[in-house]
Design a protein around this motif. Sequence first.
Motif, mmCIF file in Angstrom:
data_model
loop_
_atom_site.group_PDB
_atom_site.id
_atom_site.type_symbol
_atom_site.label_atom_id
_atom_site.label_comp_id
_atom_site.label_asym_id
_atom_site.label_seq_id
_atom_site.Cartn_x
_atom_site.Cartn_y
_atom_site.Cartn_z
ATOM 1 N N PHE A 35 0.659 -1.178 -0.034
ATOM 2 C CA PHE A 35 0.104 -0.054 -0.083
ATOM 3 C C PHE A 35 0.756 1.232 -0.038
ATOM 4 N N SER A 36 1.761 1.126 0.748
ATOM 5 C CA SER A 36 2.815 2.327 0.999
ATOM 6 C C SER A 36 3.259 2.565 -0.730
ATOM 7 N N ALA A 37 3.810 1.581 -1.309
ATOM 8 C CA ALA A 37 4.268 1.533 -2.761
ATOM 9 C C ALA A 37 3.421 2.267 -3.645
ATOM 10 N N LEU A 38 2.073 1.866 -3.585
ATOM 11 C CA LEU A 38 1.143 2.457 -4.324
ATOM 12 C C LEU A 38 0.546 3.913 -3.920
ATOM 13 N N SER A 39 0.892 4.301 -2.706
ATOM 14 C CA SER A 39 0.627 5.572 -2.325
ATOM 15 C C SER A 39 1.145 6.728 -3.091
ATOM 16 N N GLN A 40 2.027 6.549 -4.047
ATOM 17 C CA GLN A 40 2.749 7.709 -4.732
ATOM 18 C C GLN A 40 2.243 7.725 -6.189
ATOM 19 N N GLU A 41 1.942 8.707 -6.820
ATOM 20 C CA GLU A 41 1.160 9.043 -7.836
ATOM 21 C C GLU A 41 2.042 8.213 -9.197
ATOM 22 N N THR A 42 3.400 8.610 -9.230
ATOM 23 C CA THR A 42 4.034 8.036 -10.364
ATOM 24 C C THR A 42 4.056 6.248 -10.239
ATOM 25 N N ARG A 43 4.232 5.909 -8.933
ATOM 26 C CA ARG A 43 4.272 4.339 -8.959
ATOM 27 C C ARG A 43 2.871 3.729 -9.074
ATOM 28 N N LEU A 44 1.749 4.486 -8.765
ATOM 29 C CA LEU A 44 0.523 4.000 -8.917
ATOM 30 C C LEU A 44 0.322 4.067 -10.510
ATOM 31 N N ASP A 45 0.662 4.980 -11.137
ATOM 32 C CA ASP A 45 0.367 5.003 -12.572
ATOM 33 C C ASP A 45 1.266 3.995 -13.372
ATOM 34 N N ALA A 46 2.613 3.834 -12.769
ATOM 35 C CA ALA A 46 3.354 2.736 -13.539
ATOM 36 C C ALA A 46 3.018 1.470 -13.269
ATOM 37 N N PHE A 47 2.130 1.277 -11.951
ATOM 38 C CA PHE A 47 1.787 -0.070 -11.753
ATOM 39 C C PHE A 47 0.390 -0.496 -12.560
ATOM 40 N N ARG A 48 -0.524 0.630 -12.693
ATOM 41 C CA ARG A 48 -1.758 0.180 -13.296
ATOM 42 C C ARG A 48 -1.211 0.146 -14.941
ATOM 43 N N LEU A 49 -0.254 0.858 -15.416
ATOM 44 C CA LEU A 49 0.545 0.733 -16.707
ATOM 45 C C LEU A 49 0.677 -0.684 -17.046
ATOM 46 N N LEU A 50 1.373 -1.399 -16.026
ATOM 47 C CA LEU A 50 1.814 -2.571 -16.114
ATOM 48 C C LEU A 50 0.887 -3.566 -16.127
ATOM 49 N N ILE A 51 -0.134 -3.318 -15.290
ATOM 50 C CA ILE A 51 -1.258 -4.127 -15.262
ATOM 51 C C ILE A 51 -2.059 -4.386 -16.645
ATOM 52 N N GLN A 52 -2.269 -2.936 -17.240
ATOM 53 C CA GLN A 52 -2.777 -2.905 -18.344
ATOM 54 C C GLN A 52 -2.089 -3.692 -19.766
ATOM 55 N N ALA A 53 -0.466 -3.705 -19.563
ATOM 56 C CA ALA A 53 0.149 -4.118 -20.324
ATOM 57 C C ALA A 53 0.214 -5.749 -20.510
ATOM 58 N N GLY A 54 -0.020 -6.299 -19.344
ATOM 59 C CA GLY A 54 -0.338 -7.697 -19.248
ATOM 60 C C GLY A 54 1.026 -8.414 -19.463
ATOM 61 N N GLU A 55 0.768 -9.616 -19.901
ATOM 62 C CA GLU A 55 2.048 -10.626 -19.980
ATOM 63 C C GLU A 55 3.169 -10.029 -20.657
ATOM 64 N N ALA A 56 2.911 -9.011 -21.579
ATOM 65 C CA ALA A 56 4.051 -8.173 -22.395
ATOM 66 C C ALA A 56 4.848 -7.602 -21.778
ATOM 67 N N GLY A 57 4.416 -7.037 -20.628
ATOM 68 C CA GLY A 57 5.143 -6.036 -19.916
ATOM 69 C C GLY A 57 5.694 -4.849 -20.827
ATOM 70 N N LEU A 58 6.604 -4.109 -20.183
ATOM 71 C CA LEU A 58 6.922 -2.935 -20.814
ATOM 72 C C LEU A 58 8.339 -2.551 -20.580
ATOM 73 N N SER A 59 9.160 -2.067 -21.079
ATOM 74 C CA SER A 59 10.535 -1.678 -21.106
ATOM 75 C C SER A 59 10.521 -0.393 -20.072
ATOM 76 N N ALA A 60 11.763 -0.218 -19.335
ATOM 77 C CA ALA A 60 11.759 0.946 -18.466
ATOM 78 C C ALA A 60 11.492 2.195 -19.430
ATOM 79 N N GLY A 61 12.141 2.236 -20.713
ATOM 80 C CA GLY A 61 12.159 3.286 -21.437
ATOM 81 C C GLY A 61 10.478 3.568 -21.746
ATOM 82 N N GLU A 62 9.849 2.606 -22.351
ATOM 83 C CA GLU A 62 8.493 2.748 -22.656
ATOM 84 C C GLU A 62 7.566 3.376 -21.560
#
Length: 110
Positions: A10-37
């Motif tokens: 919960f602490s990790a998700l309580s910061q805007e950039t981390r929450l956005d990154a987490f949600r983006l990776l949930i959306q990306a699914g099994e393909a994931g994303l590179s750090a640059g993407e």
Amino acid sequence: MEKLAALTAFSALSQETRLDAFRLLIQAGEAGLSAGEIAETLDVRQNTLSANLSVLLQADLLRNQREGRSIRYFANTDGVRGLLGFLLEDCCGGRPDLCQPLIKDLNLGC
């Protein structure tokens, strides 16, 4: 999942950039994303993103895989399942047995 691990997540998700990154990776699914993407999509500097991704990795919400000079990130479905299970384990008016099938059937591999 233990309470301390849930608090860390919960602490990790309580910061805007981390929450956005987490949600983006949930959306990306099994393909994931590179750090640059991820950095480009979220319009975040790579060094700032790197620190935030490290927090999510330590909270067991992400996993990563080296691909040559790049690192690909994925939502850690086991960690997410554990966190959701922690939230639901005492649900249903004190009858967690009613929620156990839902927890066991959480399928995050879209």
